[in-house]
Motif scaffolding. Structure first.
Motif, PDB file in Angstrom:
ATOM      1  N   CYS A  84      94.641  27.461  29.346  1.00  0.00           N
ATOM      2  CA  CYS A  84      94.055  29.122  28.962  1.00  0.00           C
ATOM      3  C   CYS A  84      95.035  29.848  29.684  1.00  0.00           C
ATOM      4  O   CYS A  84      94.743  31.067  30.011  1.00  0.00           O
ATOM      5  CB  CYS A  84      92.996  28.905  29.390  1.00  0.00           C
ATOM      6  SG  CYS A  84      92.499  28.493  31.687  1.00  0.00           S
ATOM      7  N   CYS A 130      96.148  27.242  35.725  1.00  0.00           N
ATOM      8  CA  CYS A 130      95.782  26.133  33.994  1.00  0.00           C
ATOM      9  C   CYS A 130      97.242  25.852  33.480  1.00  0.00           C
ATOM     10  O   CYS A 130      97.281  26.999  33.110  1.00  0.00           O
ATOM     11  CB  CYS A 130      94.369  26.470  33.946  1.00  0.00           C
ATOM     12  SG  CYS A 130      94.110  25.491  31.448  1.00  0.00           S
ATOM     13  N   CYS A 147      88.355  27.244  35.652  1.00  0.00           N
ATOM     14  CA  CYS A 147      89.403  28.719  34.424  1.00  0.00           C
ATOM     15  C   CYS A 147      88.567  28.931  33.371  1.00  0.00           C
ATOM     16  O   CYS A 147      87.320  28.152  32.864  1.00  0.00           O
ATOM     17  CB  CYS A 147      91.007  27.819  34.174  1.00  0.00           C
ATOM     18  SG  CYS A 147      90.652  26.262  33.575  1.00  0.00           S
ATOM     19  N   HIS A 148      89.476  30.051  32.485  1.00  0.00           N
ATOM     20  CA  HIS A 148      88.730  30.550  30.783  1.00  0.00           C
ATOM     21  C   HIS A 148      88.793  29.208  30.410  1.00  0.00           C
ATOM     22  O   HIS A 148      87.423  29.736  29.531  1.00  0.00           O
ATOM     23  CB  HIS A 148      89.487  31.834  30.559  1.00  0.00           C
ATOM     24  CG  HIS A 148      89.264  32.139  29.480  1.00  0.00           C
ATOM     25  ND1 HIS A 148      88.823  31.997  28.581  1.00  0.00           N
ATOM     26  CD2 HIS A 148      88.636  33.060  30.136  1.00  0.00           C
ATOM     27  CE1 HIS A 148      88.544  32.873  27.298  1.00  0.00           C
ATOM     28  NE2 HIS A 148      88.107  33.355  28.432  1.00  0.00           N
ATOM     29  N   CYS A 149      88.792  28.562  30.092  1.00  0.00           N
ATOM     30  CA  CYS A 149      89.410  26.965  29.185  1.00  0.00           C
ATOM     31  C   CYS A 149      88.373  26.461  29.465  1.00  0.00           C
ATOM     32  O   CYS A 149      87.757  25.691  28.498  1.00  0.00           O
ATOM     33  CB  CYS A 149      90.166  26.165  28.881  1.00  0.00           C
ATOM     34  SG  CYS A 149      91.122  25.621  29.577  1.00  0.00           S
ATOM     35  N   GLY A 150      88.067  26.288  30.902  1.00  0.00           N
ATOM     36  CA  GLY A 150      86.771  25.452  31.091  1.00  0.00           C
ATOM     37  C   GLY A 150      87.220  23.861  31.782  1.00  0.00           C
ATOM     38  O   GLY A 150      86.407  22.787  32.356  1.00  0.00           O
TER      39      GLY A 150
HETATM   40 ZN    ZN Z   1      91.948  26.868  31.342  1.00  0.00          ZN
END
Ligand code: ZN
Length: 118
Positions: free
Chosen positions: A76, A73, A10-13
């Motif tokens: 994010c 997620c 995902c974007h935030c990891g």
């Molecule tokens: Zn995320």
């Protein structure tokens, strides 16, 4: 393209995965959720998709017939994958190819899907 093992998340990891696919079939679907979220899916067998981190950070989104269990997620908001079933009843994972590390969408061959009218 031969099958490759990709990592992504995902974007935030917090959600991370590993997935093996040849990315031969990537959807460009006109259904409501693919359009609004900008989703491009590659379908893989569950054995070819491993969640490496962030299971507890996923929330499920269901709509319509609840046939596809969208996983995003909670921090994010990025949808990483969805779980569903093929017409023959076998389980399938729909990976959002945009979540693959370093992916360049413009270099993929997209297959138009008329999901809006299915
Ligand atoms: Zn995320």
């Amino acid at each position: 393209m031969t099958a490759k093992t990709f990592t992504g998340g995902c974007h935030c990891g917090q959600v991370r995965f590993e997935c093996t696919s040849d990315l031969a079939m990537v959807t460009a679907c006109n259904c409501s959720i693919c359009t609004k979220k900008g989703l491009h899916f590659a379908f893989v067998a569950p054995a070819q998709f491993q969640l490496r981190a962030g299971d507890e950070n996923l929330r499920e989104y269901l709509f319509n017939k609840h046939a596809i269990r969208h996983q995003f997620c909670i921090d994010c908001g990025v949808e990483v994958f969805a779980r569903g079933r093929k017409p023959d009843g076998t389980d399938v994972v729909a990976l959002n190819v945009s979540c693959i590390d370093g992916i360049e969408l413009a270099k993929l061959t997209m297959t138009p899907i008329d999901g809006r009218n299915m």
